[in-house]
Design a protein around this motif. Sequence first.
Motif, PDB file in Angstrom:
ATOM      1  N   ASN A  81      26.450  53.181  63.266  1.00 23.73           N
ATOM      2  CA  ASN A  81      27.478  52.169  63.370  1.00 23.73           C
ATOM      3  C   ASN A  81      26.899  50.783  63.675  1.00 23.73           C
ATOM      4  O   ASN A  81      27.328  49.788  63.112  1.00 23.73           O
ATOM      5  N   ILE A  85      27.362  47.339  61.483  1.00 27.24           N
ATOM      6  CA  ILE A  85      27.940  46.136  62.086  1.00 27.24           C
ATOM      7  C   ILE A  85      27.037  44.928  61.822  1.00 27.24           C
ATOM      8  O   ILE A  85      27.504  43.851  61.444  1.00 27.24           O
ATOM      9  N   ASN A 109      33.691  34.460  63.412  1.00 26.08           N
ATOM     10  CA  ASN A 109      34.897  34.776  64.189  1.00 26.08           C
ATOM     11  C   ASN A 109      34.982  36.238  64.572  1.00 26.08           C
ATOM     12  O   ASN A 109      36.010  36.683  65.048  1.00 26.08           O
ATOM     13  N   SER A 110      33.928  36.982  64.320  1.00 29.94           N
ATOM     14  CA  SER A 110      34.005  38.414  64.586  1.00 29.94           C
ATOM     15  C   SER A 110      33.275  38.748  65.887  1.00 29.94           C
ATOM     16  O   SER A 110      32.244  38.162  66.219  1.00 29.94           O
ATOM     17  N   GLU A 111      33.858  39.684  66.616  1.00 31.17           N
ATOM     18  CA  GLU A 111      33.313  40.030  67.919  1.00 31.17           C
ATOM     19  C   GLU A 111      33.398  41.538  68.106  1.00 31.17           C
ATOM     20  O   GLU A 111      34.459  42.136  67.925  1.00 31.17           O
ATOM     21  N   PHE A 112      32.273  42.158  68.423  1.00 33.36           N
ATOM     22  CA  PHE A 112      32.248  43.594  68.659  1.00 33.36           C
ATOM     23  C   PHE A 112      31.829  43.874  70.091  1.00 33.36           C
ATOM     24  O   PHE A 112      30.964  43.179  70.631  1.00 33.36           O
ATOM     25  N   ASN A 113      32.416  44.921  70.645  1.00 33.39           N
ATOM     26  CA  ASN A 113      31.989  45.428  71.940  1.00 33.39           C
ATOM     27  C   ASN A 113      31.568  46.876  71.701  1.00 33.39           C
ATOM     28  O   ASN A 113      32.403  47.745  71.469  1.00 33.39           O
ATOM     29  N   ILE A 114      30.259  47.132  71.694  1.00 33.86           N
ATOM     30  CA  ILE A 114      29.738  48.435  71.267  1.00 33.86           C
ATOM     31  C   ILE A 114      29.258  49.230  72.471  1.00 33.86           C
ATOM     32  O   ILE A 114      28.444  48.747  73.274  1.00 33.86           O
ATOM     33  N   LYS A 115      29.762  50.465  72.588  1.00 38.37           N
ATOM     34  CA  LYS A 115      29.323  51.316  73.687  1.00 38.37           C
ATOM     35  C   LYS A 115      27.906  51.798  73.441  1.00 38.37           C
ATOM     36  O   LYS A 115      27.584  52.308  72.364  1.00 38.37           O
TER      37      LYS A 115
ATOM     38  N   LEU B 280      34.984  49.254  61.124  1.00 35.02           N
ATOM     39  CA  LEU B 280      33.757  49.968  61.498  1.00 35.02           C
ATOM     40  C   LEU B 280      33.965  50.740  62.805  1.00 35.02           C
ATOM     41  O   LEU B 280      33.311  51.743  63.066  1.00 35.02           O
ATOM     42  N   MET B 281      34.870  50.263  63.626  1.00 29.57           N
ATOM     43  CA  MET B 281      35.148  50.917  64.898  1.00 29.57           C
ATOM     44  C   MET B 281      36.229  51.977  64.790  1.00 29.57           C
ATOM     45  O   MET B 281      36.428  52.749  65.724  1.00 29.57           O
ATOM     46  N   ARG B 283      37.032  53.722  61.573  1.00 29.08           N
ATOM     47  CA  ARG B 283      36.972  54.547  60.362  1.00 29.08           C
ATOM     48  C   ARG B 283      36.655  56.009  60.638  1.00 29.08           C
ATOM     49  O   ARG B 283      36.921  56.863  59.809  1.00 29.08           O
ATOM     50  N   LEU B 308      33.242  54.528  70.389  1.00 30.04           N
ATOM     51  CA  LEU B 308      32.324  53.531  69.847  1.00 30.04           C
ATOM     52  C   LEU B 308      32.457  52.150  70.477  1.00 30.04           C
ATOM     53  O   LEU B 308      31.480  51.408  70.573  1.00 30.04           O
ATOM     54  N   SER B 310      34.964  48.435  70.649  1.00 22.25           N
ATOM     55  CA  SER B 310      36.089  47.712  70.059  1.00 22.25           C
ATOM     56  C   SER B 310      35.601  46.559  69.197  1.00 22.25           C
ATOM     57  O   SER B 310      34.447  46.138  69.288  1.00 22.25           O
ATOM     58  N   VAL B 312      37.160  42.748  67.259  1.00 22.39           N
ATOM     59  CA  VAL B 312      38.279  41.834  67.069  1.00 22.39           C
ATOM     60  C   VAL B 312      37.820  40.669  66.197  1.00 22.39           C
ATOM     61  O   VAL B 312      36.658  40.259  66.258  1.00 22.39           O
ATOM     62  N   GLU B 313      38.717  40.189  65.355  1.00 21.28           N
ATOM     63  CA  GLU B 313      38.363  39.054  64.491  1.00 21.28           C
ATOM     64  C   GLU B 313      39.610  38.211  64.246  1.00 21.28           C
ATOM     65  O   GLU B 313      40.694  38.719  64.018  1.00 21.28           O
TER      66      GLU B 313
END
Lengths: 379, 379
Positions: A81, A85, A109-115, B280-281, B283, B308, B310, B312-313
């Motif tokens: 994943n 990303i 403008n995209s923001e991910f919070n990945i564990k 991606l988070m 699917r 996984l 979160s 946001v965009e």
Amino acid sequence: MKFTIQKSYFLEGLNHVSRVIAPHSILEILKGIKLELTDNKLILKASDSLVSVEYAINQYIDDKEIITIEDEGQVVLPSRNFIEIIRKAPTDFIEIEKVSNNILVYSGNSEFNIKGYDPEEYPEFPVISKDNSFKLDTKIFNDVIRETVFCTAPNDQRPILEGVNLSLRNKILTATATDSYRLSRRVVILNEENSEKEFNLIIPRKALQYFQKMIENGQGEVEIFYENNRIVLYYQNVVYTVLLISGNYPNTDKLIPTNFECTLVSNSREFFNAVDRVSLMSREDKDDIIKLIVSENSLEISSQSKELGSAVEEMNVKSMLEDDKFEISVSGKYLKDAVNAIASEEIIIKFSGELTAFIVQPSDYHRDIIELILPVRTY
Amino acid sequence: MKFTIQKSYFLEGLNHVSRVIAPHSILEILKGIKLELTDNKLILKASDSLVSVEYAINQYIDDKEIITIEDEGQVVLPSRNFIEIIRKAPTDFIEIEKVSNNILVYSGNSEFNIKGYDPEEYPEFPVISKDNSFKLDTKIFNDVIRETVFCTAPNDQRPILEGVNLSLRNKILTATATDSYRLSRRVVILNEENSEKEFNLIIPRKALQYFQKMIENGQGEVEIFYENNRIVLYYQNVVYTVLLISGNYPNTDKLIPTNFECTLVSNSREFFNAVDRVSLMSREDKDDIIKLIVSENSLEISSQSKELGSAVEEMNVKSMLEDDKFEISVSGKYLKDAVNAIASEEIIIKFSGELTAFIVQPSDYHRDIIELILPVRTY
């Protein structure tokens, strides 16, 4: 941990190290990629516990700043994943920030919070002593792997045959692989500085295949450090640590025949294509048997299948025979694999009898490579 | 049966018809390709018993002799092996001769004897009456299939939903597909000569997919003959006969909403990419849920995964709202499929409520296409 990195370099490294990851690893954390950010580089790590790889991205490459480092640190992220990303990130530079074991990825403008996983739980890679090593030209090492690894035994056979035997003695580096039906051996003479070095190792197929993928269009040299039970391969910014297969590799010298009752020389491509066509009728049978009949400057290749029918093809070759005719039955696939491995314009095939192993080599012997194939008994 | 044929034309036909063959057919002979040689052409036939295809190769194409015909006849050959033999033949022209049910294939120095099936055992293809037919531009037919077939239900659902409903009435040709979670409908107005024609058919997905593969870069027209339980598609030198799905397709008109409390217009590519990243988070979850929040000229797309993390965009859109804010949860995959099917520069999305189906269309309505998607209830 906080940094900004150029997407293309990051992605190349991630794709590279992710190849060794076993997606169904029992150790959950080994499904992850570890990032270690120091004050001047980012190190990517991945492992399937037998093969471990470290890939370094320097802060500066050709005086360009690839990574802007704010805070050092370590993190372990789920590989599949995370790579997607990064691949789909809309901007050229990506900002990454660690918050507890998670990371935040910012791009446009995209923001991910990945564990992530706890980096403290990630296993340490073994350290090898730097006492013993030798260097090999990258192109030659690539050839050595390509020419032997296909002859290793599939997984369901003796573990010792699942690797390539690499030995060095008197400057002679020998790579041998056999699945007990065929054998491939490549010999390279190293330079004087290696005259005192000596080893005899069995390197697992999988490790060599990973490594070859990286160096197949490579340049320069590979440095190989060796110990009893592991080797470490250094190539440019990448370090592979490989756990070796333990055991004694069989002595295969005595298998190679020295007396021949028939030899033939053929254009490799023509020979390969003829065998390829004829084996369309045999390839679905377990042994994929095709028959070769050599007569004066002529070769007949044929196959028979109860279900499908038969095929026959004649071709001109240069031949030397003791009798009028020499017949042998052999696996079409093994013949094609051997011709592919040799990769020279012409091949010479040397037969010592209908039921004994025969040799395929480049006709001009410009590389010290030998392919040995056992014929199939058809009665 | 004896003839010589130019390899490239032969291979193109063989590859084409072989696509419909089911490799594990219970009818052994349907694993074969039938060749029928007449006095002026070679016809290739293949079938999986639901879809049958005939492909004609004329003796002369553009005044060039493609086939030299010595003796007419029929033969049925195992498809996979036969195609490979032709593909790997070393010469441009290939000689073929039938001997009982076998055939001999000569090309250069290579000779094959291929076991065939008894052509008498090959099933006759059904004959359809030529009373009822209509014509459609090939490019439009290709679009109609592409825009609907992805919405058919997978194999484990109601058989009737595994096909595309094609109906004609008052010159209005309507193609509809739904898997009961989403629906796709394309309407084409035919010309005056079709004003008396009327039908309502369900064409299996698989047949349309085969046919689309052939016409996807095609030109000219497709002629479609129809009966109660089958249709025949004529395109250039190829004839497809398709067994229809029987039953009454549900009336889906009433599902399409007409009052909207929120609409948004967006660049398709930007919208697709944002949804693609955010999903991606999501699917890997069964429902692939992403949340859309529309506010004045702004859209927030987000997803949450326990495992996984979160995403946001934010993106700029043109929006019209009854309230300050409109929220809805929807499958990321369905949204992406809809945008792909519409294939226009801008899309308009029209929401009529948080729990009712919403519409995706090209913003300029230049094609009469409508994508309907049911939202996901998240509480």
